[in-house]
Enzyme design. Structure first.
Site, PDB file in Angstrom:
ATOM      1  N   PRO A 102       0.780  -1.243   0.000  1.00 13.47           N
ATOM      2  CA  PRO A 102       0.000   0.000   0.000  1.00 13.47           C
ATOM      3  C   PRO A 102       0.813   1.297   0.000  1.00 13.47           C
ATOM      4  O   PRO A 102       0.771   2.087   0.946  1.00 13.47           O
ATOM      5  CB  PRO A 102      -0.840  -0.138   1.262  1.00 13.47           C
ATOM      6  N   CYS A 103       1.524   1.550  -1.088  1.00  9.67           N
ATOM      7  CA  CYS A 103       2.278   2.796  -1.199  1.00  9.67           C
ATOM      8  C   CYS A 103       1.346   4.005  -1.245  1.00  9.67           C
ATOM      9  O   CYS A 103       1.777   5.125  -0.982  1.00  9.67           O
ATOM     10  CB  CYS A 103       3.235   2.760  -2.383  1.00  9.67           C
ATOM     11  N   HIS A 104       0.068   3.776  -1.544  1.00  9.95           N
ATOM     12  CA  HIS A 104      -0.890   4.882  -1.539  1.00  9.95           C
ATOM     13  C   HIS A 104      -1.133   5.426  -0.136  1.00  9.95           C
ATOM     14  O   HIS A 104      -1.644   6.529   0.026  1.00  9.95           O
ATOM     15  CB  HIS A 104      -2.220   4.462  -2.199  1.00  9.95           C
TER      16      HIS A 104
END
Length: 162
Positions: free
Chosen positions: A126-128
């Site tokens: 989850p780089c978001h």
């Protein structure tokens, strides 16, 4: 070399290209509509179908964690960053500095940002959920508008499930 297979998922925020082998997923990235090639489902390995189904569950608000097998390819440092990203809970955010601290290298904030930008497993890693230390949204390979949508989506799911 292991054969690669591709499957496309049409999400509410654009088409996602899923690439993997018969055993693992290696890439989940947003793509342009013109890049899509239609494949017959019977040629598609189960791991890609499972990834597709789990992405569908995520976008429909029924999944917060992914369980299909995947692997990331990168340097040891990049892998340490991506492993740290996996620890960020659903609907929560962290800063690049938080991740640098988590991997034991507090001065590596820019390197963490660079590793974050190389993540090929969008949404699953989850780089978001990473924001700047100022609290503002910063870089996302799929576009900042998608990053904002994903964060709002997760917050709405949590809020509706309380």
């Amino acid at each position: 070399m292991t054969r690669s297979y591709t499957l496309y998922y049409r999400s509410p925020i654009g088409t996602i290209e899923i690439i993997g082998s018969t055993k693992v997923i290696r890439s989940i990235m947003f793509c342009e509509e013109g890049e899509i090639e239609n494949l017959q489902m019977m040629e598609t390995p189960m791991v890609l179908i499972e990834c597709y189904n789990q992405l569908n569950e995520y976008f429909n608000g029924h999944r917060k964690q992914f369980t299909f097998p995947y692997e990331f390819e990168g340097t040891p440092f990049q892998k340490s960053v991506w492993n740290a990203l996996e620890k960020i809970p659903y609907a929560k955010i962290a800063s690049y500095k938080d991740i640098a601290s988590l991997i034991g290298n507090e001065n590596a904030i820019r390197a963490v940002g660079n590793a974050n930008s190389k993540n090929k497993l969008s949404i699953v890693i989850p780089c978001h959920r990473i924001i700047g230390s100022s609290g503002k949204l910063t870089g996302y390979a799929g576009g900042l508008w998608r990053k904002e949508w994903l964060l709002q989506h997760e917050k709405a799911i949590i809020k509706n499930n309380l």
